[in-house]
Design an enzyme around this catalytic site. Structure first.
Site, short mmCIF file in Angstrom:
data_model
loop_
_atom_site.label_atom_id
_atom_site.label_comp_id
_atom_site.label_asym_id
_atom_site.label_seq_id
_atom_site.Cartn_x
_atom_site.Cartn_y
_atom_site.Cartn_z
N GLY A 1 -2.97 4.71 9.26
CA GLY A 1 -4.08 5.50 9.79
C GLY A 1 -4.43 5.22 11.22
O GLY A 1 -5.58 4.99 11.54
N CYS A 2 -3.46 5.20 12.11
CA CYS A 2 -3.82 4.99 13.50
C CYS A 2 -2.82 5.66 14.42
O CYS A 2 -1.78 6.15 14.00
CB CYS A 2 -3.94 3.51 13.83
SG CYS A 2 -2.39 2.71 14.11
#
Lengths: 135, 102, 110
Positions: free
Chosen positions: C108-109
């Site tokens: 998630g980045c």
């Protein structure tokens, strides 16, 4: 401007028998990007996730226990551990791996992240949350 | 600031209901649904767990899940309230937060 | 899909991340960087090596804000900031540098 909400991730499963523990940790890491007030609780079989000396080489799956030690970098510095759950499983605080964080507001002093609470205290911690996520 | 605790696993297979009741505080609600409804029946090995919380915690059970499992209302522990799906939704909205016990 | 380095092939996924991080070596890093149109220099190696060490210790690739904070602490504020990292890795420092470091895509980045 929204006010940061209090999120508690409740972990009640042992680490490798099901996917819950790993999923929980991944959600915590993703959620930590949103600058909320995040803490974790470990009770029932969830306390096994923090056991010292985990080695999964023989299983061929990832040992994710070291990742708990990275949580401080993500601003997650409160990991509540229920004392009764430890005792019921024949564990003591010394059977868990040390988890610490560096306090930026205190010259990066290293402080413990694990907070040992009894069942009644943990019940109050749970009720103090805006959102409780269960795994 | 009350919590609605949600239990959907049989108390004979897991400790979810037992752990839930041990952490529920005065004024909280507990809803038993899916296989959780087996915990609502009187005269079982876990009946005492619910009776021990009578008064402090309000226990609800989802009617359609009882019916599906052939459990008549007369077999329920005294004080447990049967709700339908809209009643379940009302419970969710009338508590500040929900907490699942998986 | 695979990178070919010194006559051997190393599997990668559709985005370019290594399938098996144990197959990584510096030659492969150079090859991945080339596929990303990046030339490895001292500054880029510094970040890539930092990521590898972080992963080795914590079994997770750090999110971007964790990376900048950690770099600021160990290498100073002139390196621990988004601008510096995006100049080195224009398509997302955590993502692109992780790929070159042979690590899985960060959770998630960017």
């Amino acid at each position: 401007m929204s006010v940061a909400k209090k999120f508690l991730y409740v972990n009640r499963k042992a680490p490798y028998g099901t996917i819950y523990a790993l999923e929980s940790l991944e959600v915590v890491l993703i959620g930590a990007a949103f600058d909320q007030n995040v803490s974790l609780a470990f009770l029932d079989d969830g306390v096994f996730q923090l056991a010292k000396g985990q080695d999964t080489k023989g299983l061929g799956v990832k040992n994710f226990s070291p990742t708990f030690r990275a949580l401080g970098d993500y601003g997650v510095t409160k990991l509540y551990v229920e004392k009764e759950s430890l005792a019921e499983r024949g564990l003591t605080e010394d059977d868990l791996m040390p988890v610490t964080y560096e306090d930026e507001n205190d010259g990066f002093a290293e402080k413990p992240s694990l907070i040992f609470v009894d069942r009644a205290e943990l019940a109050r911690v749970m009720r103090d949350q805006d959102v409780v996520l269960s795994f | 600031m009350t919590t609605l605790h949600m239990v959907n696993k049989s108390p004979f297979e897991r400790n979810a209901m037992k752990s839930c009741l041990a952490h529920a505080l005065e004024g909280d609600g507990v809803i038993l649904f899916e296989d959780g409804v087996y915990g609502a029946v009187k005269g079982s090995a876990v009946t005492g767990d619910i009776q021990g919380k009578a008064g402090a915690v309000k226990v609800y059970v989802l009617g359609p899940d009882l019916a599906a499992r052939g459990i008549a209302d007369g077999r329920l522990i005294e004080g447990i309230k049967v709700v339908d799906y809209p009643g379940f939704v009302d419970l969710v909205t009338s508590h500040e937060r929900t907490q699942s016990w998986l | 899909m695979a990178y070919t380095v010194n006559g051997t092939t190393v599997e990668h996924d559709e985005e370019g991340y290594l399938t098996d991080l144990n197959e990584w070596n510096e030659d492969i890093a150079l090859e991945i960087a080339k596929a990303q149109n990046l030339e490895m220099n001292e500054e880029r190696w510094e970040v890539v090596n930092f990521l590898r060490n972080y992963y080795d210790e914590y079994q997770v690739a750090p999110a971007i804000r964790v990376l900048t904070k950690a770099l600021a602490k160990t290498m100073g504020p002139e390196k621990g900031n988004n601008k510096y990292l995006y100049e080195l890795f224009p398509y997302g420092p955590a993502k692109q540098a992780c790929m070159i470091a042979g690590l899985p895509k960060p959770t998630g980045c960017v």
